[in-house]
Design a protein around this motif. Structure first.
Motif: not given
Length: 260
Positions: A158-181
């Motif tokens: 996933l490129g920077p556009r997906s990681v930035t624009e779809l961050e909320f969607y990905i974190l809400e949709e996938y349990e495997a998704a995590t944030k940098c500490h």
């Protein structure tokens, strides 16, 4: 906002995402066109002024970094629409469904990658519709051009556009998704603590452990030894004998290639 800010914003609205150098060049053109005097150090304040003007419209220019190449980008983000369905104006229903499957495969993978072959095979998993691999390849090429995805050694991420624009969607949709500490942003490529759930971007880890020969987990309650190489920001050799993140990524993609 003044005319220079409006011209700068128009460029962003056309491109959506721009490299750091492109933003600096756009800033220079806009300022010199209307004001005549340009100072590169004014960019941060200039962008802040634009963001103050577009905030009522739920828009914001955000700075982002490619997790793999560590290239800098600026992205115009619509904060009112966080779902992937907001991309429906750019892609048809079938393309959007394939993009969602690609995101799912990448996020739920161990290394944030999916081989190009496996990605093409996702086109056969669409429910109720058919899409040829040729059409899937065209979609992926379009996604690459628009910086939604990028490719390294035959695998997509996933490129920077997906990681930035779809961050909320990905974190809400996938349990495997995590944030940098450290930066508290979505982290799909990085380093994990062996003893707790702390995860760090490679570039955040480099800043955090800079100059350290005995790096430990940044979580105060943990402080376990950090098994990754401490990469110096100035380009020197790592300060430990562990594999660097670039070596690990190359090995991961090489293993994927051998499995195909």
């Amino acid at each position: 906002m003044q005319n220079a800010h409006r011209l700068f914003l128009q460029t962003f609205m056309y491109h959506g995402i721009m490299k750091g150098k492109e933003v600096k060049d756009s800033h220079k053109r806009a300022v010199e066109h209307f004001e005549g005097t340009y100072n590169e150090t004014d960019l941060v304040h200039f962008v802040k002024t634009v963001n103050d003007g577009i905030r009522p419209f739920h828009l914001e220019i955000k700075k982002a970094m490619d997790e793999v190449t560590e290239s800098h980008f600026y992205i115009l983000v619509n904060k009112a629409e966080t779902s992937i369905t907001r991309q429906s104006s750019d892609f048809n229903v079938n393309q959007l469904e394939l993009f969602k499957k690609l995101i799912s495969a990448v996020v739920e993978s161990d290394d944030g990658l999916i081989s190009s072959t496996d990605a093409l095979n996702l086109s056969g998993q669409l429910e109720g519709v058919k899409m040829s691999k040729k059409d899937a390849a065209k979609l992926f090429e379009s996604l690459k051009q628009k910086k939604w995805i990028n490719e390294v050694d035959g695998s997509y991420y996933l490129g920077p556009r997906s990681v930035t624009e779809l961050e909320f969607y990905i974190l809400e949709e996938y349990e495997a998704a995590t944030k940098c500490h450290l930066c508290q942003k979505l982290c799909l490529h990085g380093q994990n603590c062996d003893q707790c759930d702390v995860r760090l971007h490679n570039f955040c880890a480099a800043r955090c452990f800079r100059g350290s020969r005995n790096a430990v987990c940044p979580r105060e309650e943990c402080r376990a030894m950090w098994r990754y190489a401490v990469r110096n920001m100035d380009g020197d050799e790592p300060t430990s004998t562990s594999q660097t993140d670039s070596q690990q990524l190359s090995q991961k993609t090489a293993k994927r290639s051998r499995r195909q």
